[in-house]
Scaffold this active site. Sequence first.
Site, PDB file in Angstrom:
ATOM      1  N   ARG A 229      25.285  11.234 -33.731  1.00  7.22           N
ATOM      2  CA  ARG A 229      23.847  11.025 -33.590  1.00  7.22           C
ATOM      3  C   ARG A 229      23.377  10.125 -34.720  1.00  7.22           C
ATOM      4  O   ARG A 229      23.934  10.157 -35.821  1.00  7.22           O
ATOM      5  CB  ARG A 229      23.067  12.353 -33.671  1.00  7.22           C
ATOM      6  N   HIS A 277      24.137   3.272 -27.834  1.00  9.95           N
ATOM      7  CA  HIS A 277      24.230   4.701 -27.496  1.00  9.95           C
ATOM      8  C   HIS A 277      24.811   4.883 -26.080  1.00  9.95           C
ATOM      9  O   HIS A 277      24.203   5.542 -25.233  1.00  9.95           O
ATOM     10  CB  HIS A 277      22.877   5.406 -27.625  1.00  9.95           C
TER      11      HIS A 277
HETATM   12  P1  NDP Z   1      31.112  20.490 -29.967  1.00  8.44           P
HETATM   13  O1  NDP Z   1      30.041  21.477 -30.156  1.00  8.44           O
HETATM   14  O2  NDP Z   1      32.194  20.767 -28.990  1.00  8.44           O
HETATM   15  O3  NDP Z   1      31.821  20.175 -31.376  1.00  8.44           O
HETATM   16  C1  NDP Z   1      31.095  20.037 -32.547  1.00  8.44           C
HETATM   17  C2  NDP Z   1      32.073  20.036 -33.702  1.00  8.44           C
HETATM   18  O4  NDP Z   1      31.349  19.799 -34.914  1.00  8.44           O
HETATM   19  C3  NDP Z   1      32.785  21.396 -33.871  1.00  8.44           C
HETATM   20  O5  NDP Z   1      34.122  21.181 -34.246  1.00  8.44           O
HETATM   21  C4  NDP Z   1      32.015  22.043 -35.008  1.00  8.44           C
HETATM   22  O6  NDP Z   1      32.766  22.965 -35.776  1.00  8.44           O
HETATM   23  C5  NDP Z   1      31.686  20.817 -35.838  1.00  8.44           C
HETATM   24  N1  NDP Z   1      30.556  21.072 -36.746  1.00  8.44           N
HETATM   25  C6  NDP Z   1      29.275  21.346 -36.414  1.00  8.44           C
HETATM   26  N2  NDP Z   1      28.550  21.547 -37.523  1.00  8.44           N
HETATM   27  C7  NDP Z   1      29.387  21.401 -38.561  1.00  8.44           C
HETATM   28  C8  NDP Z   1      29.249  21.509 -39.964  1.00  8.44           C
HETATM   29  N3  NDP Z   1      28.072  21.808 -40.533  1.00  8.44           N
HETATM   30  N4  NDP Z   1      30.333  21.314 -40.734  1.00  8.44           N
HETATM   31  C9  NDP Z   1      31.535  21.043 -40.180  1.00  8.44           C
HETATM   32  N5  NDP Z   1      31.739  20.909 -38.851  1.00  8.44           N
HETATM   33  C10 NDP Z   1      30.679  21.100 -38.063  1.00  8.44           C
HETATM   34  O7  NDP Z   1      30.387  19.102 -29.603  1.00  8.44           O
HETATM   35  P2  NDP Z   1      30.986  17.870 -28.802  1.00  8.44           P
HETATM   36  O8  NDP Z   1      32.282  17.517 -29.387  1.00  8.44           O
HETATM   37  O9  NDP Z   1      30.920  18.118 -27.331  1.00  8.44           O
HETATM   38  O10 NDP Z   1      29.889  16.746 -29.121  1.00  8.44           O
HETATM   39  C11 NDP Z   1      29.616  16.352 -30.442  1.00  8.44           C
HETATM   40  C12 NDP Z   1      28.385  15.454 -30.481  1.00  8.44           C
HETATM   41  O11 NDP Z   1      28.674  14.168 -29.930  1.00  8.44           O
HETATM   42  C13 NDP Z   1      27.188  15.916 -29.659  1.00  8.44           C
HETATM   43  O12 NDP Z   1      26.480  16.942 -30.306  1.00  8.44           O
HETATM   44  C14 NDP Z   1      26.378  14.641 -29.532  1.00  8.44           C
HETATM   45  O13 NDP Z   1      25.481  14.532 -30.620  1.00  8.44           O
HETATM   46  C15 NDP Z   1      27.430  13.539 -29.624  1.00  8.44           C
HETATM   47  N6  NDP Z   1      27.576  12.797 -28.367  1.00  8.44           N
HETATM   48  C16 NDP Z   1      27.348  11.442 -28.382  1.00  8.44           C
HETATM   49  C17 NDP Z   1      27.520  10.705 -27.246  1.00  8.44           C
HETATM   50  C18 NDP Z   1      27.360   9.224 -27.266  1.00  8.44           C
HETATM   51  O14 NDP Z   1      27.421   8.588 -26.200  1.00  8.44           O
HETATM   52  N7  NDP Z   1      27.166   8.612 -28.419  1.00  8.44           N
HETATM   53  C19 NDP Z   1      27.907  11.331 -25.962  1.00  8.44           C
HETATM   54  C20 NDP Z   1      28.123  12.748 -26.071  1.00  8.44           C
HETATM   55  C21 NDP Z   1      27.953  13.441 -27.234  1.00  8.44           C
HETATM   56  P3  NDP Z   1      33.308  24.330 -35.084  1.00  8.44           P
HETATM   57  O15 NDP Z   1      34.387  23.872 -34.135  1.00  8.44           O
HETATM   58  O16 NDP Z   1      33.865  25.108 -36.222  1.00  8.44           O
HETATM   59  O17 NDP Z   1      32.152  24.951 -34.398  1.00  8.44           O
HETATM   60  C1  OXD Z   2      25.068  13.172 -25.188  1.00  5.10           C
HETATM   61  C2  OXD Z   2      24.736  11.738 -25.340  1.00  5.10           C
HETATM   62  O1  OXD Z   2      24.731  13.960 -26.065  1.00  5.10           O
HETATM   63  O2  OXD Z   2      24.873  10.984 -24.350  1.00  5.10           O
HETATM   64  O3  OXD Z   2      25.672  13.522 -24.163  1.00  5.10           O
HETATM   65  O4  OXD Z   2      24.363  11.316 -26.437  1.00  5.10           O
END
Ligand code: NDP
Ligand code: OXD
Length: 314
Positions: A229, A277
């Site tokens: 993000r 994005h």
């Molecule tokens: P998940 O919830 O599956 O994974 C998030 C990961 O981040 C987990 O491993 C989590 O740890 C870790 N995490 C969260 N907070 C912390 C912290 N404070 N310190 C360390 N690690 C942390 O999310 P996704 O993988 O599905 O998606 C991630 C992000 O990608 C979305 O939230 C979105 O913002 C972004 N995104 C962007 C897109 C784009 O087109 N640019 C498309 C889709 C998503 P733990 O495993 O221990 O919980």
């Molecule tokens: C998502 C994105 O969060 O597209 O899926 O950013």
Amino acid sequence: MSLLLAISGWDAEPWRKRFAALLPGRALVTPETLVDRAAARYAIVWAPPRGLLAELPNLEAIFSLGAGVDAILSDPNLPDVPIARVVDPDLTARMGEWVVLHCLTHLRQARRYENQQRERVWADDDDQAAAADVRVGVLGFGELGRDAAGKLAALGFPVAAWSASPKTAPGIACFDGPAGLEAMLARSDMLVCLLPLTASTRGILNAALFAKLPRDGRLGGPILINAGRGRLQVEADILAALDSGVLKGASLDVFEIEPLPRESRLWRHPAVFVTPHNAAISRPDSIARAIAAQILAHERGEPLRNVVDRGRGY
Ligand code: NDP
Ligand code: OXD
């Protein structure tokens, strides 16, 4: 009983068509056509207007059309119903492609050769780095981070990943928590960010973090790659780090303000790749099918899947 489709910033029509076909006989309304607020049982949303969901007294669940739910959770009047987010193989695969593309872009100096082609210069790199020479650190080891890390490891990059809770994965060095972050940064020639935006991750990609990345790596300086993000990053710090050589290059799909303002220097910085994005788009076909299946399962009394933990913020 109705389904509210509240989508802003994306074309809502393909979604409306898919849901109408998948859930025939249900009234599909939008914020503009919503009259009977008490009839709305489900809200299917992307960046919904703040306050809208609180006006639906019989809402049973919110379905996010994206994987990230920061825009939903930022509504101070969000009703206390479950929020299910997107976990979709197609979206995960697309993110893996984008991450691999940008790691290889920096590894193989795509910008240099693009410039050389423009100038018709024939000059090769007699000291070409291999993937095995370049250590990648992935911030966020969830659905997307895990897939991207696996693809990078398969290409031969030495990969590490960082998460909130401890993890293990074959072939990936796993780190967690604040101490784990320091250790992972110290071995990250490329830093890929796939974190969610939460109170604890906002602004994490800042000058203090960049200073912890190694400067003696095979690429001559660290590379930042962010598709999590925009508000995870401090853009003024990224530009200063690129100008001073603390960062060697960056690929950014997300920005503090979107669309990225025309006046942003990121657009024209020679070491920056900008994408709008769209690293991993939500495709109506697969995602609408999954949400419709969730609604039908919920009505059979089955638990919702991929429910957001509001306390953690993702
Ligand atoms: P998940 O919830 O599956 O994974 C998030 C990961 O981040 C987990 O491993 C989590 O740890 C870790 N995490 C969260 N907070 C912390 C912290 N404070 N310190 C360390 N690690 C942390 O999310 P996704 O993988 O599905 O998606 C991630 C992000 O990608 C979305 O939230 C979105 O913002 C972004 N995104 C962007 C897109 C784009 O087109 N640019 C498309 C889709 C998503 P733990 O495993 O221990 O919980
Ligand atoms: C998502 C994105 O969060 O597209 O899926 O950013």
